[in-house]
Design a protein around this motif. Structure first.
Motif, PDB file in Angstrom:
ATOM      1  N   PHE A   1      -0.424 -11.974  10.473  1.00 33.47           N
ATOM      2  CA  PHE A   1      -0.765 -10.573  10.239  1.00 33.47           C
ATOM      3  C   PHE A   1       0.344  -9.982   9.393  1.00 33.47           C
ATOM      4  CE2 PHE A   1      -1.115  -6.046  11.222  1.00 33.47           C
ATOM      5  CZ  PHE A   1      -2.466  -5.869  11.001  1.00 33.47           C
TER       6      PHE A   1
ATOM      7  N   TYR B   1      -5.071  -9.642   8.231  1.00 39.63           N
ATOM      8  CA  TYR B   1      -5.073 -10.651   9.290  1.00 39.63           C
ATOM      9  C   TYR B   1      -5.716 -11.905   8.729  1.00 39.63           C
ATOM     10  CZ  TYR B   1      -5.485 -12.782  13.872  1.00 39.63           C
ATOM     11  OH  TYR B   1      -5.360 -13.629  14.932  1.00 39.63           O
TER      12      TYR B   1
ATOM     13  N   ARG C   1      -6.647 -15.924   9.376  1.00 40.08           N
ATOM     14  CA  ARG C   1      -6.804 -16.957  10.397  1.00 40.08           C
ATOM     15  C   ARG C   1      -7.321 -18.220   9.717  1.00 40.08           C
ATOM     16  NH1 ARG C   1     -10.995 -15.139  14.065  1.00 40.08           N
ATOM     17  NH2 ARG C   1     -12.381 -16.537  12.983  1.00 40.08           N
TER      18      ARG C   1
ATOM     19  N   LEU D   1      -3.829  -4.437  17.449  1.00 39.58           N
ATOM     20  CA  LEU D   1      -4.418  -5.773  17.519  1.00 39.58           C
ATOM     21  C   LEU D   1      -4.965  -6.073  18.907  1.00 39.58           C
ATOM     22  CD1 LEU D   1      -1.978  -7.903  15.348  1.00 39.58           C
ATOM     23  CD2 LEU D   1      -4.317  -7.239  14.817  1.00 39.58           C
ATOM     24  N   ASN D   2      -4.270  -5.630  19.938  1.00 40.00           N
ATOM     25  CA  ASN D   2      -4.744  -5.878  21.305  1.00 40.00           C
ATOM     26  C   ASN D   2      -6.024  -5.117  21.621  1.00 40.00           C
ATOM     27  OD1 ASN D   2      -2.683  -7.657  21.928  1.00 40.00           O
ATOM     28  ND2 ASN D   2      -1.341  -6.058  22.718  1.00 40.00           N
ATOM     29  N   THR D   3      -6.141  -3.901  21.128  1.00 35.23           N
ATOM     30  CA  THR D   3      -7.302  -3.083  21.482  1.00 35.23           C
ATOM     31  C   THR D   3      -8.478  -3.241  20.523  1.00 35.23           C
ATOM     32  OG1 THR D   3      -6.355  -1.208  20.305  1.00 35.23           O
ATOM     33  CG2 THR D   3      -5.931  -1.346  22.671  1.00 35.23           C
ATOM     34  N   HIS D   4      -8.212  -3.438  19.226  1.00 34.29           N
ATOM     35  CA  HIS D   4      -9.286  -3.440  18.236  1.00 34.29           C
ATOM     36  C   HIS D   4      -9.568  -4.803  17.609  1.00 34.29           C
ATOM     37  CE1 HIS D   4      -7.982   0.793  18.335  1.00 34.29           C
ATOM     38  NE2 HIS D   4      -9.275   1.026  18.216  1.00 34.29           N
ATOM     39  N   PHE D   5      -9.026  -5.866  18.170  1.00 25.50           N
ATOM     40  CA  PHE D   5      -9.220  -7.183  17.563  1.00 25.50           C
ATOM     41  C   PHE D   5     -10.692  -7.564  17.512  1.00 25.50           C
ATOM     42  CE2 PHE D   5      -9.514 -11.816  17.677  1.00 25.50           C
ATOM     43  CZ  PHE D   5      -8.779 -12.116  16.546  1.00 25.50           C
ATOM     44  N   GLN D   6     -11.463  -7.217  18.543  1.00 24.41           N
ATOM     45  CA  GLN D   6     -12.889  -7.575  18.580  1.00 24.41           C
ATOM     46  C   GLN D   6     -13.688  -6.865  17.499  1.00 24.41           C
ATOM     47  OE1 GLN D   6     -14.095  -9.950  20.491  1.00 24.41           O
ATOM     48  NE2 GLN D   6     -12.105 -10.275  21.447  1.00 24.41           N
TER      49      GLN D   6
ATOM     50  N   LEU E   1     -12.632  -6.176  14.407  1.00 20.85           N
ATOM     51  CA  LEU E   1     -12.248  -6.557  13.051  1.00 20.85           C
ATOM     52  C   LEU E   1     -13.406  -7.277  12.372  1.00 20.85           C
ATOM     53  CD1 LEU E   1      -8.581  -7.869  13.415  1.00 20.85           C
ATOM     54  CD2 LEU E   1      -9.344  -5.706  12.486  1.00 20.85           C
TER      55      LEU E   1
END
Length: 136
Positions: A5, A18, A20, A46-51, A53
């Motif tokens: 990231f 980001y 991958r 990243l912890n809250t909105h990763f899904q 993205l």
């Protein structure tokens, strides 16, 4: 699997990329921040909105499988990667493909909406013609 990231400034906003990479396939998502984000804010995001993205469609990459035996060369490569600014060319290609895909989808949607609007307007005109013919 390799994931990175990168946060960088692209006027007038701070952006995050980001990347991958899994089995010679690269997926890229871009995030636009307003002001310069702090490290804690980036982790929370990243912890809250990763899904939520939106990753690009998969992009095939050719991966070099060269193992570095020299310890000092490995250290130089690690230092070079950590100090490197910006995003990789693979990511830029993936983002460009995503932009083109969104552009074609947007054109198709707007074309369909335009045709529906024309059809509705035609129907309204036909109804008005019928009303005039009936007479009052």
């Amino acid at each position: 699997m390799k994931a990175t990231f990168t946060v960088f400034f692209e006027a007038p906003f701070w952006k995050g990329i980001y990347e991958r990479e899994e089995q010679n396939k690269i997926f890229v998502a871009i995030v636009v921040f307003g002001a310069e984000p702090k490290d804690i804010e980036v982790m929370q995001f990243l912890n809250t909105h990763f899904q939520s993205l939106r990753f690009t469609k998969l992009l095939e990459t050719q991966q070099k499988t060269k193992v570095i035996q020299n310890y000092k060369r490995l250290q130089r490569n690690i230092k070079k990667q950590t100090t490197q600014k910006g995003i990789s060319t693979k990511s830029q290609q993936a983002l460009q493909q995503q932009r083109e895909l969104f552009k074609t989808e947007r054109k198709q949607k707007s074309n369909i909406q335009k045709k529906l609007l024309q059809k509705q307007q035609f129907e309204i005109k036909q109804q008005k013609k019928k009303q005039k013919k009936k007479g009052h």
